[in-house]
Design a protein around this motif. Structure first.
Motif, mmCIF file in Angstrom:
data_model
loop_
_atom_site.group_PDB
_atom_site.id
_atom_site.type_symbol
_atom_site.label_atom_id
_atom_site.label_comp_id
_atom_site.label_asym_id
_atom_site.label_seq_id
_atom_site.Cartn_x
_atom_site.Cartn_y
_atom_site.Cartn_z
ATOM 1 N N GLU A 162 -7.795 -4.716 -37.353
ATOM 2 C CA GLU A 162 -6.368 -4.369 -37.382
ATOM 3 C C GLU A 162 -6.064 -3.434 -38.554
ATOM 4 O O GLU A 162 -5.323 -2.472 -38.408
ATOM 5 C CB GLU A 162 -5.507 -5.631 -37.485
ATOM 6 N N ASN A 194 1.046 0.029 -31.706
ATOM 7 C CA ASN A 194 -0.220 -0.526 -32.173
ATOM 8 C C ASN A 194 -1.116 -0.983 -31.026
ATOM 9 O O ASN A 194 -2.309 -1.132 -31.188
ATOM 10 C CB ASN A 194 0.049 -1.734 -33.072
ATOM 11 N N ARG A 195 -0.534 -1.242 -29.893
ATOM 12 C CA ARG A 195 -1.285 -1.808 -28.777
ATOM 13 C C ARG A 195 -1.793 -0.732 -27.825
ATOM 14 O O ARG A 195 -2.440 -1.020 -26.856
ATOM 15 C CB ARG A 195 -0.392 -2.799 -28.006
ATOM 16 N N ARG A 196 -1.411 0.483 -28.064
ATOM 17 C CA ARG A 196 -1.729 1.475 -27.052
ATOM 18 C C ARG A 196 -3.207 1.882 -27.090
ATOM 19 O O ARG A 196 -3.902 1.736 -28.085
ATOM 20 C CB ARG A 196 -0.825 2.689 -27.168
ATOM 21 N N THR A 197 -3.643 2.372 -25.964
ATOM 22 C CA THR A 197 -4.997 2.888 -25.821
ATOM 23 C C THR A 197 -4.914 4.402 -25.731
ATOM 24 O O THR A 197 -4.085 4.931 -25.011
ATOM 25 C CB THR A 197 -5.616 2.340 -24.518
ATOM 26 N N TYR A 220 -6.990 0.155 -37.991
ATOM 27 C CA TYR A 220 -6.220 0.857 -36.955
ATOM 28 C C TYR A 220 -4.763 0.766 -37.365
ATOM 29 O O TYR A 220 -3.953 0.122 -36.748
ATOM 30 C CB TYR A 220 -6.465 0.177 -35.610
ATOM 31 N N GLU A 225 -7.142 7.733 -24.780
ATOM 32 C CA GLU A 225 -8.427 8.124 -24.223
ATOM 33 C C GLU A 225 -8.496 9.602 -23.902
ATOM 34 O O GLU A 225 -7.488 10.301 -23.862
ATOM 35 C CB GLU A 225 -8.775 7.278 -22.993
ATOM 36 N N GLU A 268 -12.420 6.073 -25.573
ATOM 37 C CA GLU A 268 -11.255 5.205 -25.464
ATOM 38 C C GLU A 268 -11.114 4.496 -26.812
ATOM 39 O O GLU A 268 -12.065 3.891 -27.300
ATOM 40 C CB GLU A 268 -11.546 4.176 -24.361
ATOM 41 N N THR A 303 -8.982 1.693 -28.916
ATOM 42 C CA THR A 303 -8.017 0.592 -28.911
ATOM 43 C C THR A 303 -8.015 0.005 -30.323
ATOM 44 O O THR A 303 -8.868 0.361 -31.137
ATOM 45 C CB THR A 303 -8.431 -0.512 -27.921
ATOM 46 N N PRO A 304 -7.092 -0.916 -30.627
ATOM 47 C CA PRO A 304 -7.126 -1.530 -31.953
ATOM 48 C C PRO A 304 -8.446 -2.267 -32.221
ATOM 49 O O PRO A 304 -8.810 -2.473 -33.372
ATOM 50 C CB PRO A 304 -5.951 -2.510 -31.919
ATOM 51 N N HIS A 355 -14.697 3.297 -28.148
ATOM 52 C CA HIS A 355 -15.688 3.212 -27.091
ATOM 53 C C HIS A 355 -15.988 4.628 -26.612
ATOM 54 O O HIS A 355 -15.068 5.381 -26.306
ATOM 55 C CB HIS A 355 -15.146 2.351 -25.940
#
Ligand SMILES: Nc1ncnc2c1ncn2[C@@H]1O[C@H](COP(=O)(O)OP(=O)(O)OP(=O)(O)O)[C@@H](O)[C@H]1O
Ligand SMILES: [Mg+2]
Lengths: 115, 152
Positions: free
Chosen positions: B145, B4-7, B148, B9, B69, B71-72, B76
């Motif tokens: 949250e 869940n925390r990964r980015t 995502y 891109e 990019e 993210t949760p 972007h």
């Protein structure tokens, strides 16, 4: 609700690229300006246009267009057909003008909507 | 879940005049967002914004890059190009204003609707330009949250 298949039958359209012909058709948007279609078409619309180049497919995919009808006897470019088949976008053609196609679609979709 | 925390891109090169390749960046972004379980409405907003941004480099600039990019917290997208730049950004943002040449208009681009489309679909939008050098565009679409819901 009518499907793309129903529209192909009723309007005698040529199938140049076959996506899912069982897709529902909710409405129709008519424009030759791509950013206008990006702004104003709706999910499951048919898109009637004179444009034949591959960017048509990209716009149709992003907007969830059910099918594209190219009017006035124009043919989609080979690259457009290839891309449409890859993306499963249905591309249809007709010898009739946009006015004629629009008139028929208006009748079909409006009578379909009060059933 | 740690994932869940990964980015996630990606980065794409864009070339002025390369109309046939248009949509590669936005369609990859769309695939990424769908695999993360981002709701369809948000996926569509991001796809529209990314595609119009790609098109503007292809139509108006010489070359550029689109970088995204996810993210949760947000999607972007930044697009940087080398090109003529924009002299009057307020004017460029007006619906209907376009400097696209005739052959581009014949393809149905050049309605002057792309930048307004991007702005409408973004939560945050920043356009900067230096005439004779290039243009940078930054788009953010915020996620929560629940939006995502990466449950892979
Ligand atoms: N990356 C860029 N480099 C240089 N000029 C740009 C760039 N992006 C936009 N512009 C300028 O801003 C104007 C408006 O852009 P916008 O995307 O709204 O419309 P358009 O690209 O001309 O037409 P449409 O997006 O409807 O196909 C452009 O015609 C151009 O003059
Ligand atoms: Mg544009």
């Amino acid at each position: 609700m009518l499907t793309i298949h129903d529209i192909v039958e009723k309007l005698g359209l040529d199938v140049k690229a076959q996506g899912d012909l069982q897709k529902d058709v909710a409405g129709c948007y008519i424009s030759d300006l791509l950013s206008d279609v990006m702004a104003n078409s709706k999910d499951h619309d048919l898109w009637v246009t004179l444009q034949t180049h591959p960017n048509v497919v990209a716009v149709a995919v992003i907007k969830g267009i059910s099918g594209v009808i190219i009017t006035n006897n124009r043919t989609p470019e080979a690259e457009t057909v290839k891309k449409a088949e890859m993306e499963k976008v249905t591309i249809l053609t007709s010898p009739h003008s946009t006015f004629d196609i629009a008139g028929r679609l208006y009748q079909l979709l409006m009578s379909g909507s009060d059933k | 879940m740690a994932s869940n925390r990964r980015t996630i891109e990606g980065c794409f090169q864009l070339m002025g005049g390369a109309f046939a390749g248009a949509g590669a960046a936005s369609s990859e972004l769309k695939t990424v967002l769908m695999s993360l379980g981002v709701p369809q409405g948000i996926v569509r907003r991001a796809s529209i914004a990314a595609f119009e941004a790609e098109m503007n480099v292809i139509i108006h600039a010489v070359a550029g890059t689109l970088h995204y990019e996810v993210t949760p917290a947000k999607i972007h997208i930044d697009v940087t190009d080398m090109g003529p730049g924009i002299e009057d950004i307020d004017l460029a943002m007006q619906e209907g204003y376009s400097t696209a040449p005739d052959w581009v208009r014949e393809m149905g681009w050049g309605a002057g609707m792309g930048l307004p489309n991007i702005k409408r679909n973004a939560d945050a939008f920043k356009l900067d330009s230096v005439v004779g050098e290039g243009t940078t565009l930054e788009i953010n679409i915020f996620l929560t949250e629940e939006n995502y819901a990466d449950n892979t």
